[in-house]
Write a protein that holds these residues in place. Sequence first.
Motif, PDB file in Angstrom:
ATOM      1  N   GLU A   1       0.719  -1.196  -0.046  1.00 43.21           N
ATOM      2  CA  GLU A   1      -0.071  -0.161  -0.152  1.00 43.21           C
ATOM      3  C   GLU A   1       0.727   1.192  -0.118  1.00 43.21           C
ATOM      4  O   GLU A   1       1.967   1.349   0.713  1.00 43.21           O
ATOM      5  CB  GLU A   1      -0.976   0.236   1.206  1.00 43.21           C
ATOM      6  CG  GLU A   1      -1.713   1.059   1.379  1.00 43.21           C
ATOM      7  CD  GLU A   1      -3.267   0.862   1.424  1.00 43.21           C
ATOM      8  OE1 GLU A   1      -4.042   1.786   1.203  1.00 43.21           O
ATOM      9  OE2 GLU A   1      -3.397  -0.412   1.451  1.00 43.21           O
ATOM     10  N   GLU A   2       0.514   2.162  -0.909  1.00 40.96           N
ATOM     11  CA  GLU A   2       1.288   3.502  -1.028  1.00 40.96           C
ATOM     12  C   GLU A   2       0.878   4.403   0.151  1.00 40.96           C
ATOM     13  O   GLU A   2      -0.353   4.563   0.207  1.00 40.96           O
ATOM     14  CB  GLU A   2       1.319   3.997  -2.373  1.00 40.96           C
ATOM     15  CG  GLU A   2       2.145   2.965  -3.230  1.00 40.96           C
ATOM     16  CD  GLU A   2       1.963   3.409  -4.861  1.00 40.96           C
ATOM     17  OE1 GLU A   2       0.957   4.204  -5.001  1.00 40.96           O
ATOM     18  OE2 GLU A   2       3.003   3.320  -5.743  1.00 40.96           O
TER      19      GLU A   2
ATOM     20  N   VAL B   1       4.304  -1.481  11.413  1.00 44.09           N
ATOM     21  CA  VAL B   1       3.553  -0.161  11.945  1.00 44.09           C
ATOM     22  C   VAL B   1       2.099  -0.566  11.649  1.00 44.09           C
ATOM     23  O   VAL B   1       1.729  -1.663  10.986  1.00 44.09           O
ATOM     24  CB  VAL B   1       3.553   0.930  10.613  1.00 44.09           C
ATOM     25  CG1 VAL B   1       5.100   1.550  10.986  1.00 44.09           C
ATOM     26  CG2 VAL B   1       3.310   0.558   9.286  1.00 44.09           C
ATOM     27  N   GLU B   2       1.172   0.100  12.648  1.00 49.71           N
ATOM     28  CA  GLU B   2      -0.103  -0.296  12.589  1.00 49.71           C
ATOM     29  C   GLU B   2      -0.925   1.044  11.936  1.00 49.71           C
ATOM     30  O   GLU B   2      -0.279   2.318  11.741  1.00 49.71           O
ATOM     31  CB  GLU B   2      -0.470  -0.066  14.060  1.00 49.71           C
ATOM     32  CG  GLU B   2      -0.032  -1.736  14.845  1.00 49.71           C
ATOM     33  CD  GLU B   2      -0.458  -1.504  16.299  1.00 49.71           C
ATOM     34  OE1 GLU B   2      -1.699  -1.117  16.629  1.00 49.71           O
ATOM     35  OE2 GLU B   2      -0.069  -2.261  16.788  1.00 49.71           O
ATOM     36  N   GLU B   3      -2.021   0.819  11.602  1.00 49.70           N
ATOM     37  CA  GLU B   3      -2.857   1.886  11.013  1.00 49.70           C
ATOM     38  C   GLU B   3      -2.926   3.048  12.005  1.00 49.70           C
ATOM     39  O   GLU B   3      -3.081   2.839  13.136  1.00 49.70           O
ATOM     40  CB  GLU B   3      -4.453   1.455  10.772  1.00 49.70           C
ATOM     41  CG  GLU B   3      -4.983   2.280   9.876  1.00 49.70           C
ATOM     42  CD  GLU B   3      -6.291   1.707   9.689  1.00 49.70           C
ATOM     43  OE1 GLU B   3      -6.638   0.731   9.857  1.00 49.70           O
ATOM     44  OE2 GLU B   3      -7.251   2.727   9.324  1.00 49.70           O
ATOM     45  N   ASP B   4      -2.610   4.374  11.449  1.00 45.69           N
ATOM     46  CA  ASP B   4      -2.717   5.435  12.096  1.00 45.69           C
ATOM     47  C   ASP B   4      -1.308   5.895  12.860  1.00 45.69           C
ATOM     48  O   ASP B   4      -1.302   6.777  13.808  1.00 45.69           O
ATOM     49  CB  ASP B   4      -3.957   5.284  13.287  1.00 45.69           C
ATOM     50  CG  ASP B   4      -5.256   5.920  12.558  1.00 45.69           C
ATOM     51  OD1 ASP B   4      -5.165   6.067  11.341  1.00 45.69           O
ATOM     52  OD2 ASP B   4      -6.024   5.908  13.225  1.00 45.69           O
ATOM     53  N   ASP B   5      -0.265   4.969  12.655  1.00 41.36           N
ATOM     54  CA  ASP B   5       0.897   5.376  13.500  1.00 41.36           C
ATOM     55  C   ASP B   5       1.387   6.374  12.586  1.00 41.36           C
ATOM     56  O   ASP B   5       1.302   6.473  11.297  1.00 41.36           O
ATOM     57  CB  ASP B   5       1.874   4.002  13.304  1.00 41.36           C
ATOM     58  CG  ASP B   5       1.618   3.069  14.497  1.00 41.36           C
ATOM     59  OD1 ASP B   5       0.922   3.302  15.141  1.00 41.36           O
ATOM     60  OD2 ASP B   5       2.414   2.008  14.420  1.00 41.36           O
TER      61      ASP B   5
ATOM     62  N   PRO C   1      -1.809   4.155   6.661  1.00 42.45           N
ATOM     63  CA  PRO C   1      -3.352   3.897   6.150  1.00 42.45           C
ATOM     64  C   PRO C   1      -3.468   2.636   6.524  1.00 42.45           C
ATOM     65  O   PRO C   1      -4.875   2.422   6.362  1.00 42.45           O
ATOM     66  CB  PRO C   1      -3.123   4.095   4.625  1.00 42.45           C
ATOM     67  CG  PRO C   1      -1.706   3.759   4.271  1.00 42.45           C
ATOM     68  CD  PRO C   1      -0.696   4.376   5.318  1.00 42.45           C
ATOM     69  N   CYS C   2      -2.587   1.710   6.928  1.00 44.39           N
ATOM     70  CA  CYS C   2      -2.962   0.411   7.179  1.00 44.39           C
ATOM     71  C   CYS C   2      -1.965  -0.213   7.929  1.00 44.39           C
ATOM     72  O   CYS C   2      -0.987   0.502   8.377  1.00 44.39           O
ATOM     73  CB  CYS C   2      -2.935  -0.413   5.900  1.00 44.39           C
ATOM     74  SG  CYS C   2      -1.411  -0.345   5.027  1.00 44.39           S
ATOM     75  N   ASP C   3      -2.255  -1.531   8.552  1.00 44.28           N
ATOM     76  CA  ASP C   3      -1.241  -2.245   9.329  1.00 44.28           C
ATOM     77  C   ASP C   3      -0.372  -2.911   8.255  1.00 44.28           C
ATOM     78  O   ASP C   3      -0.644  -3.101   7.330  1.00 44.28           O
ATOM     79  CB  ASP C   3      -1.872  -3.374  10.017  1.00 44.28           C
ATOM     80  CG  ASP C   3      -2.991  -2.778  11.218  1.00 44.28           C
ATOM     81  OD1 ASP C   3      -2.860  -1.584  11.425  1.00 44.28           O
ATOM     82  OD2 ASP C   3      -3.523  -3.669  11.682  1.00 44.28           O
ATOM     83  N   GLY C   4       1.040  -3.203   8.748  1.00 45.95           N
ATOM     84  CA  GLY C   4       2.066  -3.544   7.910  1.00 45.95           C
ATOM     85  C   GLY C   4       3.537  -3.480   8.110  1.00 45.95           C
ATOM     86  O   GLY C   4       3.737  -3.006   9.267  1.00 45.95           O
ATOM     87  N   ARG C   5       4.206  -3.741   7.196  1.00 48.23           N
ATOM     88  CA  ARG C   5       5.661  -3.383   7.440  1.00 48.23           C
ATOM     89  C   ARG C   5       6.200  -2.270   6.539  1.00 48.23           C
ATOM     90  O   ARG C   5       6.048  -2.428   5.384  1.00 48.23           O
ATOM     91  CB  ARG C   5       6.594  -4.905   7.117  1.00 48.23           C
ATOM     92  CG  ARG C   5       8.105  -4.649   7.480  1.00 48.23           C
ATOM     93  CD  ARG C   5       8.745  -5.799   7.149  1.00 48.23           C
ATOM     94  NE  ARG C   5       8.312  -7.103   7.946  1.00 48.23           N
ATOM     95  CZ  ARG C   5       8.661  -7.202   9.090  1.00 48.23           C
ATOM     96  NH1 ARG C   5       9.790  -6.520   9.698  1.00 48.23           N
ATOM     97  NH2 ARG C   5       8.222  -8.217   9.986  1.00 48.23           N
ATOM     98  N   LEU C   6       6.872  -1.403   7.023  1.00 45.00           N
ATOM     99  CA  LEU C   6       7.280  -0.377   6.371  1.00 45.00           C
ATOM    100  C   LEU C   6       8.312  -0.751   5.171  1.00 45.00           C
ATOM    101  O   LEU C   6       9.542  -1.022   5.949  1.00 45.00           O
ATOM    102  CB  LEU C   6       7.769   0.875   6.941  1.00 45.00           C
ATOM    103  CG  LEU C   6       8.342   2.077   6.566  1.00 45.00           C
ATOM    104  CD1 LEU C   6       6.929   2.801   5.521  1.00 45.00           C
ATOM    105  CD2 LEU C   6       8.921   3.109   7.477  1.00 45.00           C
ATOM    106  N   LYS C   7       8.196  -0.779   4.095  1.00 48.99           N
ATOM    107  CA  LYS C   7       9.026  -1.210   3.032  1.00 48.99           C
ATOM    108  C   LYS C   7      10.097  -0.405   2.843  1.00 48.99           C
ATOM    109  O   LYS C   7      11.532  -0.853   2.622  1.00 48.99           O
ATOM    110  CB  LYS C   7       8.386  -2.000   1.950  1.00 48.99           C
ATOM    111  CG  LYS C   7       9.175  -2.764   0.941  1.00 48.99           C
ATOM    112  CD  LYS C   7       8.330  -3.392  -0.306  1.00 48.99           C
ATOM    113  CE  LYS C   7       9.295  -3.603  -1.246  1.00 48.99           C
ATOM    114  NZ  LYS C   7       8.999  -3.396  -2.656  1.00 48.99           N
TER     115      LYS C   7
ATOM    116  N   ILE D   1       4.011   0.503   2.321  1.00 48.53           N
ATOM    117  CA  ILE D   1       3.739  -0.302   3.583  1.00 48.53           C
ATOM    118  C   ILE D   1       3.414  -1.632   2.807  1.00 48.53           C
ATOM    119  O   ILE D   1       2.465  -1.770   1.853  1.00 48.53           O
ATOM    120  CB  ILE D   1       2.857   0.182   4.250  1.00 48.53           C
ATOM    121  CG1 ILE D   1       3.551   1.365   5.113  1.00 48.53           C
ATOM    122  CG2 ILE D   1       2.374  -0.890   5.204  1.00 48.53           C
ATOM    123  CD1 ILE D   1       2.496   2.291   5.903  1.00 48.53           C
ATOM    124  N   GLU D   2       4.045  -3.116   3.261  1.00 53.80           N
ATOM    125  CA  GLU D   2       3.331  -4.225   2.705  1.00 53.80           C
ATOM    126  C   GLU D   2       2.920  -5.116   3.742  1.00 53.80           C
ATOM    127  O   GLU D   2       3.297  -4.872   4.999  1.00 53.80           O
ATOM    128  CB  GLU D   2       4.352  -4.729   1.618  1.00 53.80           C
ATOM    129  CG  GLU D   2       5.691  -5.099   2.471  1.00 53.80           C
ATOM    130  CD  GLU D   2       6.807  -5.781   1.613  1.00 53.80           C
ATOM    131  OE1 GLU D   2       6.540  -5.963   0.656  1.00 53.80           O
ATOM    132  OE2 GLU D   2       7.756  -6.238   2.188  1.00 53.80           O
TER     133      GLU D   2
END
Lengths: 71, 367
Positions: A3-4, A24-28, A45-51, A70-71
């Motif tokens: 997600e960009e 990262v979590e959404e809203d971090d 914008p979402c949960d994931g790993r900051l790529k 973010i992926e």
Amino acid sequence: MAEEVCAPLSGKVLSLAAEVGSLVEEDDEILVLEALKMETVVYSPCDGRLKEFKVKVGDQVAEDDVLAVIE
Amino acid sequence: MAFFDQLGFSSLTPGMVFTGFIGLVLIYLAIRKQYEPLLLLPIGFGILVANLPLTHLMEPGEGLIWRFYHYGIEWEVIPPLIFLGLGAHTDFGPLLSQPRLIFLGAAAQGGVYVTFFVAHAVGFSLEEAATIGIIGGADGPTTIFLAAQIAPQLLGACAVAAYSYMALVPIIQPPIMRALTTEKERKIRMKKSRKVPHLEKILFPIVATIVIVLLVPQSAALISMFMLGNLFRESKVVDRLTDTVQNSLMNIVTIFLGISVGATMSAETFLRKDVIFIFFLGLFAFMIGTATGILLAKLMNLFTEDKINPLVGAAGVSAVPMAARVVHKMGAEADKKNYLLMFAMGPNLAGVIGTVIAAGIFLTIFK
């Protein structure tokens, strides 16, 4: 799935608030932009790993530019 | 004995001491609190020296600061030059991308007109009432420009009121904004603006000048300089001129503007009970302007699909970009991912133009 994170407004990149590779979590907080001498925080914008970050501190960005992935 | 009469001490009056003290307060606020320091510092110092006796600094035809005042402000040179610099600093993109928000900048001038009638009702002459009303536009150079032409006796007080309220925007506006909007309205995220092509940005200052000057010729001095500065900027072919009007020229005229405006506040012009009224009425103008901007945004929402966050209406009082920042902060308080800054800049810029037009209308009537 990636997600960009896009710039909500035009401005200058003031600081990066998260580390590449971190979870990262959404809203971090992802990074801080400066526009009209005011700091504006950009959130995830979402949960994931900051790529990766597509910008560095001091860069001028336009609205909708991709700031990070973010992926 | 004659020697002692030449000393300033013996001619000091309590009024001078008191007014000089106000100058010191402004200097303090500028340095310590950084309230509009670029203006309040020279203004404060101007007030201070104008209230030292036997200086002749403001003696017509003779004094140093009187010359700054006469050739700079009475001749209407400095306020338009400030507008030249402001134009070069202004990006009309946010306004052009959402043209409907222009109406909010016009609505916020409601404060100017309402206050004009109220000030006249409490006993000010029409010219004075117009000058007091324009404080509600929250635009320093325009206030000075109008005052110098129709009510020079109020110039100092009105200018200080306008600049103080601009510095106090973050304190004055939020309670009104909170009272007039619901949590849900503050959370409205506005639809993306369209991208503004470069050609449009070049054409805007030219077309706006022609249209506005044809409608209100008396606004020509301010509008034409404002738009020329903007054309310098957007043409991108005269970077040297853009840089000069944005920085060097702006700084030079700011110095002369500040000290001259301050020096008009001698004890005899400032220590009148009118001045207290001016400060109250100026504040009133400002509050009404904030409210009318928000209310028009809410009214527009009744008729449009694509909702406007009513907070941006509050940015219609000029005070660029302070009012827009306040809107942004309040939007972010309600929803941290709500970015209203650029949307608020539209009415904010329209507010500047609106205030100039209002001043032009007053000039047409009263000059």
